[in-house]
Scaffold this active site. Structure first.
Site, PDB file in Angstrom:
ATOM      1  CG  HIS A 197      12.764  10.092 123.427  1.00 44.98           C
ATOM      2  ND1 HIS A 197      13.766   9.767 122.537  1.00 44.98           N
ATOM      3  CD2 HIS A 197      13.240  11.134 124.176  1.00 44.98           C
ATOM      4  CE1 HIS A 197      14.811  10.584 122.748  1.00 44.98           C
ATOM      5  NE2 HIS A 197      14.512  11.403 123.741  1.00 44.98           N
ATOM      6  CB  CYS A 201      17.724  12.507 123.638  1.00 44.37           C
ATOM      7  SG  CYS A 201      17.481  12.777 125.395  1.00 44.37           S
TER       8      CYS A 201
END
Lengths: 388, 144
Positions: A334, A83
């Site tokens: 995200h 991420c």
């Protein structure tokens, strides 16, 4: 090392973007970044692409998006830091220019996550730890990784499910004012507490959505900034990165992320500033507990006092340190490879004082901003400090 | 009113199965069949590791010995999973815990035989070896 500035930024609309493919989505970030910097693809020496992939069909995304955006011929590489892939791409592009190797480099982040179904997404992200010892027999999910931290933080410091909900309420409020955000809907603490359990104690509104998105950042040397007559360069003053063990069981505790503590320290040292100098921050709130741990790991408050900061409203605009006033991962969305670059997009806009609508502009004193981007569950961390 | 989804093209499917080498940790998997949990201890620096390793990350020695774990420990944290990944869709909801064993190493595994509401940080548990009805070799925590 040379000074390096952000001279152009672009961010595609985040959301479920099945109206575009991987390359078309990236174009929506790259073209505005070119226009913002006043350059074309031919001016770019090097491209670092942050993207994790597997949920989209392309195996070599950097060459696909580079061709589509007119960047073919530049040196290209794909960066993976889960991420934090977008921040790892930014660090790579930064080093390329800072070292004197190239004059103009781009960091691009893209993720196209909604081309597969939700159990497949949980499968792919659940394996983002140590497959053999955590997934194979035990089916860890990504929410589960952070839920283990939430349980430990609640047991040690008395952080409550209501405290977690407050993070979600704040971030939904600001996302509602951010045109590029995935969600445009305010929520209440009650909504959050009554939402279905995903990985106890985390509920639906404690979790970021699965989002498609892209963001692009153009970096240039000081000489190029002068040559291109960039009127508001935003300088990269500090970059810090660190890592944590693959096995969660080889960590010392579950109430914070050591990689985030180390990356923050390195970035602050690099920039010659401290947590109290920061005017605005974007932190990695993939789950609400992650934002509370980030306050503590960065040093915006002492360990165990993160919940107090959110309860007192200190991380809202007007508070001691506004955090995630773009809606955060929680509500802006995200798209995992894009997030790091999207944080730099937001902070560049904040430092240039050009955020629209104006209610979302943070008042600046020191003109210093910080981006905290975690990969995995503190498996990677990148902290970037910007200054106008 | 629900919007019509935009048009898409269905890709060729891709299914992947990996064959993970276990030569250097086979004693661990064989131990499970005997109902025992083994791990490795470095003969040079005495560091006990879990999961077992063939090479010591602390001193880089490859001279390891196998030791049996008592299995007794205390829960440090846990979660409960109703929303499961694709390959766990057929399972009932499960609880995952991390416990610190008396020997000092931590283990992540399912916790069975206790309700979520009765599960607490600090709870005493025992790690037990298990062969599932599908012949999968695994291990889990049970309350003491």
């Amino acid at each position: 090392m040379r000074k390096v500035a952000v001279i152009g930024v672009g961010n595609a609309k985040f959301g479920v973007r099945q109206d575009v493919n991987l390359a078309e989505l990236t174009f929506e970030a790259v073209k505005p970044a070119f226009e913002d910097a006043g350059i074309t693809g031919k001016d770019v020496d090097f491209v670092a692409l942050g993207s994790v992939g597997a949920w989209y069909e392309e195996s070599l995304p950097v060459v696909v998006v580079s061709e589509y955006c007119g960047l073919t011929g530049a040196g290209v590489v794909r960066c993976e830091a889960a991420c934090a892939s977008g921040s790892s791409a930014l660090a790579m592009a930064y080093l390329d220019v800072a070292s004197g190797h190239d004059d103009i480099a781009m960091a691009i982040g893209v993720e196209k996550m909604r081309e597969v179904d939700t159990p497949t997404i949980l499968e792919l992200i659940g394996r983002a730890g140590y497959y053999l010892w955590e997934f194979h027999n035990f089916g860890m999910t990504f929410p589960a990784y952070y839920a283990l931290h939430a349980t430990a933080h609640m047991a040690k410091y008395g952080t409550t499910e209501e405290d977690l909900a407050l993070v979600s309420v704040k971030n939904h409020k600001y996302a509602n004012m951010n045109p590029i955000a995935h969600f445009h809907r305010e929520i209440t603490v009650k909504d959050a507490l009554e939402s279905p359990v995903i990985a106890w104690p985390l509920k639906l509104y404690d979790c970021c959505p699965v989002t498609d998105g892209a963001a692009a950042i153009v970096l240039a040397s000081e000489e190029k900034v002068k040559e291109l007559k960039i009127d508001t360069p935003v300088w990269i003053e500090g970059v810090g990165s660190s890592s944590g063990t693959a096995n969660l069981t080889n960590r010392e505790s579950y109430v914070g992320l050591t990689a985030a503590v180390l990356a923050s320290r390195r970035a602050f040292k690099d920039a010659g500033v401290g947590p109290n100098d920061v005017d605005v921050a974007t932190v990695h709130d993939c789950f609400t507990i992650a934002e509370i741990m980030a306050y503590e790991d960065i040093g915006f408050c002492r360990k165990g006092e993160g919940a107090k900061l959110i309860r007192e409203g200190q991380t809202e605009i007007g508070g001691k340190i506004p955090v995630n006033v773009d809606g955060g991962l929680k509500a802006k969305g995200h798209p995992i490879g894009a997030t790091g670059c999207s944080m730099i997009y937001e902070l560049t806009k904040q430092l240039r004082e050009e955020v629209e609508p104006r209610q979302r502009q943070v008042p600046l004193k020191n003109y210093i901003a910080l981006a905290h981007n975690v990969g995995g569950t503190g498996h990677y961390c990148y902290v970037t400090i910007l200054r106008r | 009113m629900a919007k019509t989804p935009p048009p898409t093209l269905k890709s060729k499917p891709l299914s992947l199965t990996y064959y993970i080498p276990t030569s250097k940790t086979q004693k661990f998997w064989d131990g499970i069949k005997e109902g025992k949990i083994y791990t490795t201890k470095c003969k040079k620096c005495e560091k006990l590791n879990f999961p077992p390793v063939a090479d010591c990350p602390t001193c880089l020695s490859s001279d390891m010995k196998w030791v049996e774990l008592s299995g007794e420990g205390e829960i440090e944290t846990f979660t409960h999973i109703p929303v499961k990944p694709a390959s766990f869709q057929s399972y009932d909801d499960y609880t995952i815990a991390i416990a610190r064993l008396n020997e000092g190493v931590r283990v992540l595994a399912w916790l069975t035989g206790v309700k979520l509401a009765d599960t607490k940080v600090g709870m005493k548990v025992r790690l037990v070896a298990k062969t599932t009805p599908e012949d999968m070799l695994t291990y889990e925590f049970v309350p003491i």
